[in-house]
Design an enzyme around this catalytic site. Structure first.
Site, short mmCIF file in Angstrom:
data_model
loop_
_atom_site.label_atom_id
_atom_site.label_comp_id
_atom_site.label_asym_id
_atom_site.label_seq_id
_atom_site.Cartn_x
_atom_site.Cartn_y
_atom_site.Cartn_z
N TYR A 169 4.08 6.77 10.20
CA TYR A 169 3.42 5.46 9.52
C TYR A 169 3.91 4.49 9.01
CZ TYR A 169 -1.11 2.97 8.26
OH TYR A 169 -2.03 1.76 8.34
N LYS B 96 1.03 0.10 14.91
CA LYS B 96 2.52 -0.23 15.42
C LYS B 96 2.76 -1.34 16.23
CE LYS B 96 4.37 3.29 13.21
NZ LYS B 96 3.90 2.51 11.99
N PRO C 17 -4.02 0.67 18.88
CA PRO C 17 -3.86 0.05 17.48
C PRO C 17 -3.95 1.16 16.30
CG PRO C 17 -5.94 -0.62 18.00
CD PRO C 17 -5.17 -0.08 19.36
N TYR D 251 -9.15 5.74 7.55
CA TYR D 251 -9.15 6.22 9.08
C TYR D 251 -10.13 7.43 9.20
CZ TYR D 251 -4.76 3.43 9.96
OH TYR D 251 -3.72 2.21 10.15
N HIS E 261 0.74 -1.24 0.00
CA HIS E 261 0.08 -0.06 0.08
C HIS E 261 0.81 1.29 -0.07
CE1 HIS E 261 -4.15 -1.35 1.26
NE2 HIS E 261 -3.73 -2.42 0.26
#
Ligand code: APR
Ligand code: PHB
Length: 396
Positions: free
Chosen positions: A387, A300, A296, A204, A75
Site C-alpha cells: 500500500y 495505485k 482503484p 475499506y 496518513h
C-alpha cells in the site's frame, strides 16, 4: 504545414505528461505538451488521491511539493473492515516508518499546470488529431491541428502520456503489442461532498451487500464509494439512497458517526486491469494510463504513472547528459517489473474486498483469505508494504 521543434514531444497533459514535462524542463531538456482538452476540462475530472512516498518525493524533486506539503494529509495507517470488524493497518509501524499522503490528483495537476506556466514551457491545449509518425527512425514527429492550422512537431523522442483512450498506444501496430486484460463485473459509484470525514483514516469495507470505501480530500471534503453493478445508472442513485446504502455497509459505530450532505459530484467508474507489453515502440514511450490500468482498490493508478515518469526521466537524463542511448531499450522492462507487482496488489485488494456473484465456495475462500491476512502480522505487513508503494526499480 507549420512546424515546431523540441527535444521531447509529450502527448497528454494529465499528471504523467505534466510531471515528466516539469522534470525535463528543470533539467534543461526542452518539451512541448499537446493536450486535446482545455485545462479546465482536465481539472474537472475527479480521480484518486493517495500518494505513495515515491511520488511525494518526485513531486518535491520537480519543485511542485509546496502546496502538497502544506495542505496534504499524511496518513500513517488505514482501516480494513470485514463484516463489521474493524482492523487497523499500521502503515508506519509495519513498514519501518513509511506512510502515504492524501492529496487529490486534481490538486497535483493544478500545481503542475501552474509550475509549467510559471516556467514558460510550452503546452498547446485544444490540440486535436495528434498523430505520432516515424517512431522507428531517428527523426520522429507528431502532427496535429491547432487553431485551424495543421502542425508538425519534430522531436528526438515522443512520450505517450495520453491515458487509456489516447492515440499513442493505438498508433503502434497491433501485432507488436501483447494485451493483458481483466474487466470486473462491477463499478464504483463515487460521491464527493463537503462534509467532515467519518474517520480520520481511510476505511475499506468488505460487506455482504458489496464493497464500500470512505476516503477524503481534506478535513472538510469527503469522497465515498460503493460497489455497484457495472450497468448501474447514476440517475438511479439520489443522495439519500447513496447515504443509506453506505450506512448499510459500514459497521454500526461508523454508520452512526457518518455526516451526510449534498453531493457535489457523483459518477460511476468501471473497474479494469490492463497492461500492454512492451511499453515502447522505437522512439516512442508509453507512460501511465496509456500503458496500464489498475482497479482503484489499491490506490495505485496515479502512483504507477509517477514511477513510469521517474524511469523515463532518469533514462532521458542519462541519454542527454552522458550519451547513454543504450538505456532507452530498457525502459519497458524496467517499468513492467513494478507495474505487474502493482497490478497484482490491485487485483488482490479488489478480489478480497468486493462481492463477486460467482460460486459460494469462492466467496468463503476469499473471506477466509482476508481474515487470515488481517489476523496475521505477516499478512498485515504484506498489505502495508504494497500500500505504501514498492521501491522504484533501478535503471541499471
Ligand atoms: N491528443 C492529446 N491529448 C490526449 C489525447 C490525444 N489524442 N488523448 C488523450 N489525451 C489527454 C487526455 O485529455 C488527458 O488529459 O491525455 C491526458 C491523459 O491523462 P490521464 O488519463 O489522467 O492519464 P495519466 O496522465 O497517465 O494519469 C495517470 O492514474 O490514477 C490514475 O486514471 C488515473 O488519470 C490518472 C492516471
Ligand atoms: C479516493 O480518494 O478517491 C480514493 C482513495 C483510495 C482508493 C481509491 C480512491 O483506493
Amino acid at each position: 504545414m507549420k512546424t515546431l521543434k523540441t527535444q521531447v514531444a509529450i502527448i497528454g497533459a494529465g499528471p504523467s505528461g505534466l510531471l515528466l514535462g516539469q522534470l525535463l524542463h528543470n533539467a534543461g531538456i526542452d518539451t512541448v505538451i499537446l493536450e486535446r482538452q482545455t485545462p479546465d476540462y482536465v481539472l474537472g475530472r475527479i480521480r484518486a488521491g493517495v500518494l505513495e512516498q515515491g511520488m511525494v518525493d518526485l513531486l518535491r524533486q520537480a519543485g511542485v511539493g509546496q502546496r502538497m506539503d502544506a495542505e496534504g494529509l499524511p496518513h500513517d495507517g488505514f482501516e480494513l473492515v470485514l463484516n463489521d470488524r474493524r482492523v487497523h493497518i499500521d502503515l508506519k509501524g509495519l513498514t519501518g516508518g513509511k506512510n502515504v499522503m492524501v492529496y487529490g490528483q486534481t490538486e497535483v495537476t493544478r500545481d503542475l499546470m501552474a509550475a509549467r506556466e510559471a516556467a514558460g514551457a510550452r503546452t498547446l491545449y485544444l490540440a486535436s488529431d495528434a498523430q505520432p509518425h516515424d517512431m522507428q527512425t531517428e527523426h520522429p514527429f507528431v502532427t496535429f491541428e491547432h487553431e485551424g492550422q495543421t502542425w508538425r512537431l519534430d522531436c528526438d523522442y515522443i512520450a505517450g502520456c495520453d491515458g487509456f483512450h489516447g492515440v499513442a498506444r493505438q498508433s503502434i501496430p497491433a501485432e507488436k503489442l501483447k494485451v493483458f486484460e481483466r474487466v470486473y463485473p462491477f463499478g464504483w459509484l463515487g460521491v464527493l461532498a463537503d462534509t467532515p470525514p467519518v474517520h480520520e483514516e481511510l476505511v475499506y469495507a468488505r460487506h455482504d451487500r458489496g464493497f464500500a470505501l470512505c476516503s477524503m480530500r481534506s478535513k472538510t471534503r469527503t469522497r465515498y464509494y460503493l460497489q455497484v453493478p457495472a450497468e448501474e445508472n447514476v440517475a438511479d442513485w439520489p443522495d439519500e439512497r447513496f447515504w443509506g446504502e453506505l450506512k448499510n455497509r459500514l459497521p454500526a459505530d461508523l454508520a452512526d458517526a457518518l455526516i451526510t450532505g449534498p453531493s457535489i459530484e457523483k459518477s460511476i467508474a468501471p473497474l479494469r486491469s490492463f497492461v500492454v507489453e512492451p511499453m515502447q515502440h522505437g522512439r516512442m514511450f508509453l507512460v501511465g494510463d496509456a500503458a496500464h490500468i489498475v482497479p482503484p482498490t489499491g490506490a495505485k493508478g496515479l502512483n504507477l504513472a509517477a514511477s513510469d515518469v521517474s524511469t523515463l526521466f532518469n533514462i532521458l537524463l542519462k541519454v542527454y547528459r552522458d550519451g547513454r542511448v543504450d538505456l532507452l531499450e530498457r525502459y519497458s522492462a524496467i517499468c513492467l517489473r513494478r507495474v505487474w507487482k502493482a497490478e497484482r496488489f490491485s487485483w488482490w485488494m479488489t478480489s478480497m474486498l468486493h462481492r463477486f456473484d460467482d460460486d459460494a465456495f469462492n466467496q468463503r475462500i476469499s473471506e477466509a483469505e482476508l481474515e487470515y491476512f488481517l489476523d496475521s502480522e505477516a499478512g498485515r505487513k504484506t498489505i502495508a508494504e504494497n500500500y505504501v508503494g514498492l521501491p522504484y526499480e533501478a535503471i541499471e
